[in-house]
Each structure stands twice: as C-alpha cells, then as structure tokens.
Design a protein around this motif. Structure first.
Motif, short mmCIF file in Angstrom:
data_model
loop_
_atom_site.label_atom_id
_atom_site.label_comp_id
_atom_site.label_asym_id
_atom_site.label_seq_id
_atom_site.Cartn_x
_atom_site.Cartn_y
_atom_site.Cartn_z
N SER A 186 -51.71 29.44 36.79
CA SER A 186 -53.02 28.94 35.59
C SER A 186 -53.49 27.25 36.03
O SER A 186 -52.60 27.33 36.60
CB SER A 186 -52.24 28.75 34.52
N GLY A 187 -54.76 28.14 35.81
CA GLY A 187 -55.35 27.02 36.92
C GLY A 187 -55.62 27.51 37.53
O GLY A 187 -56.83 25.98 38.44
N ILE A 188 -55.17 28.04 38.35
CA ILE A 188 -55.67 27.86 39.72
C ILE A 188 -56.99 28.72 40.21
O ILE A 188 -56.55 30.06 39.68
CB ILE A 188 -54.92 28.57 40.69
N SER A 189 -58.29 28.87 40.85
CA SER A 189 -59.33 29.63 40.79
C SER A 189 -58.60 30.77 42.33
O SER A 189 -58.48 30.50 42.43
CB SER A 189 -60.66 28.62 41.26
N LYS A 190 -60.57 31.61 41.33
CA LYS A 190 -59.84 32.52 42.22
C LYS A 190 -60.42 32.20 43.83
O LYS A 190 -59.41 33.02 44.93
CB LYS A 190 -61.17 33.75 41.76
N ASN A 214 -37.30 46.35 34.64
CA ASN A 214 -38.48 45.74 33.51
C ASN A 214 -38.56 45.02 33.24
O ASN A 214 -39.18 43.82 33.55
CB ASN A 214 -38.82 46.88 33.34
N ARG A 215 -37.57 44.05 32.84
CA ARG A 215 -36.60 42.50 32.14
C ARG A 215 -37.10 42.24 33.45
O ARG A 215 -38.21 40.55 33.35
CB ARG A 215 -36.01 42.41 31.91
N ALA A 216 -36.97 42.22 34.99
CA ALA A 216 -37.30 41.03 35.59
C ALA A 216 -38.70 41.60 36.63
O ALA A 216 -38.69 40.62 36.63
CB ALA A 216 -36.51 42.14 36.91
N TYR A 217 -39.20 42.16 35.93
CA TYR A 217 -40.65 42.66 36.51
C TYR A 217 -41.35 41.91 35.07
O TYR A 217 -42.59 41.21 35.86
CB TYR A 217 -41.13 44.09 36.76
N ALA A 218 -41.11 41.81 34.35
CA ALA A 218 -42.18 40.78 33.09
C ALA A 218 -41.68 39.90 33.48
O ALA A 218 -42.34 38.88 32.95
CB ALA A 218 -40.98 41.34 31.64
N MET A 219 -40.58 39.25 33.72
CA MET A 219 -39.57 37.87 33.62
C MET A 219 -40.80 37.11 35.15
O MET A 219 -41.33 35.53 35.15
CB MET A 219 -38.43 38.02 34.24
N ASN A 220 -40.65 38.42 36.08
CA ASN A 220 -41.86 37.47 37.41
C ASN A 220 -43.05 37.88 37.23
O ASN A 220 -43.53 36.73 36.99
CB ASN A 220 -41.84 38.72 38.67
N GLU A 221 -43.63 38.42 36.35
CA GLU A 221 -44.66 38.16 35.53
C GLU A 221 -44.82 36.99 34.98
O GLU A 221 -46.41 36.63 35.09
CB GLU A 221 -45.87 39.21 34.93
N ASN A 222 -44.55 36.64 33.97
CA ASN A 222 -45.12 36.08 33.07
C ASN A 222 -44.53 34.17 34.14
O ASN A 222 -44.81 33.89 33.73
CB ASN A 222 -43.41 35.47 32.25
N LEU A 272 -39.29 31.93 41.55
CA LEU A 272 -38.74 33.28 41.36
C LEU A 272 -37.30 33.22 41.70
O LEU A 272 -37.45 34.01 40.53
CB LEU A 272 -40.01 33.58 42.01
N GLU A 273 -36.58 33.19 42.85
CA GLU A 273 -35.56 33.50 43.44
C GLU A 273 -34.12 33.21 41.82
O GLU A 273 -33.54 33.59 41.14
CB GLU A 273 -35.20 33.00 44.13
N ALA A 274 -34.52 31.95 41.42
CA ALA A 274 -33.87 31.67 40.69
C ALA A 274 -33.99 32.23 38.76
O ALA A 274 -32.95 32.20 38.19
CB ALA A 274 -34.03 29.51 40.31
N ASN A 275 -35.15 32.70 38.54
CA ASN A 275 -35.52 33.02 37.84
C ASN A 275 -35.35 34.63 37.55
O ASN A 275 -34.65 35.66 36.91
CB ASN A 275 -36.93 33.01 37.33
N LEU A 276 -34.97 35.85 39.01
CA LEU A 276 -34.27 37.22 39.57
C LEU A 276 -33.23 36.43 38.74
O LEU A 276 -32.09 37.75 38.39
CB LEU A 276 -34.43 37.23 40.72
N GLU A 277 -32.59 35.89 39.51
CA GLU A 277 -30.53 35.35 39.00
C GLU A 277 -30.83 35.35 37.98
O GLU A 277 -29.80 36.05 37.47
CB GLU A 277 -30.33 33.96 40.39
N ASN A 278 -31.33 34.75 37.47
CA ASN A 278 -31.13 34.51 35.80
C ASN A 278 -30.96 35.85 35.01
O ASN A 278 -30.12 36.71 34.35
CB ASN A 278 -32.61 33.39 35.05
N ILE A 279 -31.76 36.68 35.10
CA ILE A 279 -32.32 37.90 34.14
C ILE A 279 -31.44 38.83 34.98
O ILE A 279 -30.55 39.76 34.19
CB ILE A 279 -33.22 38.66 35.09
N PHE A 280 -31.04 38.92 36.51
CA PHE A 280 -30.17 39.69 36.59
C PHE A 280 -28.47 39.31 36.62
O PHE A 280 -27.87 40.42 35.73
CB PHE A 280 -29.65 40.40 38.28
N SER A 281 -27.65 38.27 36.03
CA SER A 281 -27.06 37.30 35.54
C SER A 281 -26.28 37.97 34.19
O SER A 281 -25.73 38.29 33.58
CB SER A 281 -26.57 36.48 36.08
#
Length: 173
Positions: free
Chosen positions: A140-144, A125-133, A41-50
């Motif tokens: 995915s594939g993990i039960s409730k 918004n871009r950061a939140y969208a990336m986090n959601e994705n 998650l941290e790496a993806n946030l860094e990507n968005i912000f950079s």
C-alpha cells in the motif's frame, strides 16, 4: 566502510560493523530489508498452517497444488526443491490425512496425478488469501513505478546469483 545510522539500526536491529580486515557488503540494508519482508510472509503462512494442525512439511506441497492441481509427484518435487522420496512419503501421509488424492494418469499408468481434496483446497485458499492480504498491506502506498523498479532489481539479483559460482545447483543457472 562507514555506516549511516539507518544502516546500523534497520528494522530495529543493530548491524555490527565488519572487522577491519573483512570487506563489508556494499548494501547490507537491501538484503536485510528483503529478508525482513520474507520473514513477515513466512510468519503469516506458519500461522495459517498451524491453525489447522497442518504439518510444516505439507505447506510447500499444498501451496504448489493450490497453484496447479493435478500434477505429478516429480513435478511437485521439482517445484518445491524436495527430494522425490521426501515428496512420496509426505504424499502418502497427506492422502491418509485427507489433504490430497492421487489418481493414476489415464495416458501413463505408471504416473499418478495429485489433487487437493476439499480440506486441502480450504487450507491452500486460506493461505493464499492471507498472502494476498499481507501483500496488499506491504504494497500500500507504493507506486507502480517503484514496484517495477523493485521487480527489475530483484530479477537482476537472481540472474547475478544464478550466474555465480555460488549457485546451489545447475537449475539455478
């Protein structure tokens, strides 16, 4: 303590067995696995912000304002665990660069409220969208039921830490 081959090679990393005189952690794989997910998650946030030349120090403030726009500087400091003076300096720069605006509180003129501009909102918004994705991919594939178990275990871990002598400050307890 004997380690299984999974414990010795989790996520492609070799975990060295502890020295014979050092007590081994009970479950090193659980903490290591959580750290790996946090790193993703941290790496993806860094990507968005950079991508938008957003400074590293702005990231937490933008994320907090993305969740609750119009809060005070003190509230930002508490939610980001940054010193109020650090937040003040960052906000001055962020305002100058167009990410936020500050407006005096109508009820208390000593206090200002901080709001995202269109540019700041776009980054958040871009950061939140990336986090959601990324979150959707990770879950995915993990039960409730499995997710409920994870949440219960994490809540217990946080409570254990907060009650321990290692808690960083009184707010952790």
């Amino acid at each position: 303590m004997a380690y299984s081959s999974l414990e010795k090679n989790i996520f492609g990393r070799k975990i060295n067995a502890p020295h014979k005189n050092v007590r081994a952690p009970i479950t090193p794989t659980a903490v290591t696995a959580m750290r790996e997910v946090a790193d993703i998650l941290e790496a993806n946030l860094e990507n968005i912000f950079s991508q938008g030349d957003v400074k590293e120090g702005y990231r937490h403030i933008l994320m907090v304002l993305g969740m609750e726009d119009g809060i005070s500087q003190l509230s930002i400091a508490k939610q980001t665990s940054l010193k109020p003076s650090t937040v003040s300096i960052a906000l001055k720069k962020m305002e100058r660069e167009g990410y936020i605006t500050r407006v005096n509180d109508s009820k208390d003129m000593r206090m200002s409220r901080v709001y995202l501009t269109e540019m700041g909102l776009d980054v958040a918004n871009r950061a939140y969208a990336m986090n959601e994705n990324i979150g959707n991919i990770l879950l995915s594939g993990i039960s409730k039921e499995d997710l409920d178990t994870v949440m219960t275990v994490v809540a217990k871990m946080k409570a254990n830490y907060a009650a321990s002598e290692y808690a960083v400050n009184n707010e952790d307890k």
